[in-house]
Design a protein around this motif. Structure first.
Motif, short mmCIF file in Angstrom:
data_model
loop_
_atom_site.label_atom_id
_atom_site.label_comp_id
_atom_site.label_asym_id
_atom_site.label_seq_id
_atom_site.Cartn_x
_atom_site.Cartn_y
_atom_site.Cartn_z
N LEU A 1 39.93 32.43 45.55
CA LEU A 1 39.41 33.76 45.80
C LEU A 1 37.90 33.68 45.93
N ILE A 2 37.28 34.79 46.29
CA ILE A 2 35.83 34.91 46.20
C ILE A 2 35.51 36.16 45.40
N GLY A 3 34.38 36.12 44.69
CA GLY A 3 34.01 37.29 43.92
C GLY A 3 32.98 37.01 42.85
N ASP A 4 32.87 37.95 41.93
CA ASP A 4 31.94 37.92 40.81
C ASP A 4 32.20 36.68 39.96
N PRO A 5 31.17 35.87 39.65
CA PRO A 5 31.39 34.69 38.80
C PRO A 5 32.05 35.03 37.46
N ALA A 6 31.78 36.20 36.90
CA ALA A 6 32.34 36.57 35.61
C ALA A 6 33.85 36.82 35.67
N PHE A 7 34.38 37.06 36.85
CA PHE A 7 35.82 37.26 37.00
C PHE A 7 36.59 36.03 36.52
N GLU A 8 35.98 34.85 36.64
CA GLU A 8 36.68 33.61 36.30
C GLU A 8 37.13 33.58 34.84
N ALA A 9 36.49 34.35 33.98
CA ALA A 9 36.86 34.35 32.56
C ALA A 9 38.11 35.16 32.27
N ALA A 10 38.53 36.01 33.20
CA ALA A 10 39.58 36.99 32.90
C ALA A 10 40.90 36.34 32.49
N ALA A 11 41.35 35.34 33.24
CA ALA A 11 42.65 34.73 32.95
C ALA A 11 42.63 34.03 31.60
N PHE A 12 41.53 33.38 31.27
CA PHE A 12 41.45 32.71 29.97
C PHE A 12 41.47 33.71 28.83
#
Length: 288
Positions: free
Chosen positions: A211-222
């Motif tokens: 995906l592309i998007g906000d770097p902070a989104f990457e924390a959501a799944a964890f």
């Protein structure tokens, strides 16, 4: 996380599974592979196999229905280029086949999280930092913020999910999108089961959504998997913010919205959303 599969796509996936043996033989012949055996699979149509290449190197063969999802995964793996993620060795997208570096010993981060959640959180933060890079030029990838449509669908239809949770998550996603920093390439599903131990290299990711998007989104799944008490969620947010340099408030907001999204997709898939609702509830105090 997944959206609704149309009947047409469901039929295609069923037909693809019927031809799996032939597809496996094709990939073995194309890349001169020696099959060692199947690997554990999740709920998706994809199947993975432990294989050896002609030179004896260990690899993973992934077979999945051809289409945008597999193309996005291949694009992400190629762009990560082995930094923070398993390396893409070869791809045959029309045949639905990816040949991927096999990580060793390949132990999932969730095993560390079960005994030392702080250490696991810092390990996840290290992977997030290693993966962060601009989107690959010319790549056609979905925007993470566009997943708000799943919350809109849930709000428009009768269902078991708490309406305040859905409305708050949808509002947060739109606010996050409106004030987002420049987008980056995202793994998109970086939970503790998709981060594996890889010898001296430490921890690396597998199975990106791309995906592309906000770097902070990457924390959501964890943050949502596994759900824990509110105190644990708040500590995870604080550790991730400190280790990645990302804003705490954006990490917390994506954590809440991501849990609500998972609940909405669970209902669409006909599965129990309780664990994701619990994750959202645990994340709520961290939004303050």
């Amino acid at each position: 996380m997944r959206g609704v599969a149309s009947p047409r796509l469901a039929r295609r996936a069923s037909a693809w599974r019927r031809d799996l043996a032939a597809r496996l033989r094709h990939a073995e012949a194309r890349w001169s592979l020696v099959l060692e055996g199947p690997l554990a699979t999740g709920e998706t149509a994809a199947r993975t196999f432990a294989v050896r290449r002609a030179d004896g190197a260990a690899a993973v063969l992934k077979l999945a229905p051809p289409g945008q999802a597999l193309e996005a995964e291949a694009t992400a793996l190629a762009a990560f280029a082995g930094r923070g993620a398993a390396r893409l060795l070869a791809a045959d997208l029309p045949a639905g086949a990816l040949l991927i570096e096999r990580l060793s010993p390949g132990t999932a981060l969730r095993h560390l999280a079960a005994r030392d959640d702080d250490a696991a959180t810092l390990a996840a933060a290290g992977v997030m930092a290693a993966l962060r890079r601009p989107p690959p030029p010319g790549a056609v990838l979905a925007e993470a913020a566009g997943w708000v449509r799943a919350l809109d669908r849930a709000l428009e239809a009768p269902g078991p999910l708490p309406r305040p949770m859905l409305a708050r998550a949808a509002r947060l996603m739109r606010e996050l999108a409106a004030g987002a920093p420049p987008p980056v390439l995202l793994h998109g599903d970086l939970h503790a089961g998709n981060i594996l131990r890889d010898g001296a290299a430490g921890w690396r990711a597998v199975d990106p959504k791309g995906l592309i998007g906000d770097p902070a989104f990457e924390a959501a799944a964890f943050l949502r998997d596994p759900p824990g008490p509110a105190a644990r969620a708040a500590r995870r947010v604080a550790l991730l913010a400190e280790a990645t340099g990302l804003p705490r408030e954006r990490i917390a907001a994506w954590g809440y919205a991501g849990a609500a999204l998972a609940a909405a997709w669970a209902v669409e898939d006909g599965s129990d959303p309780a664990r994701w609702c619990a994750a959202a509830e645990a994340m709520a105090p961290a939004l303050a």
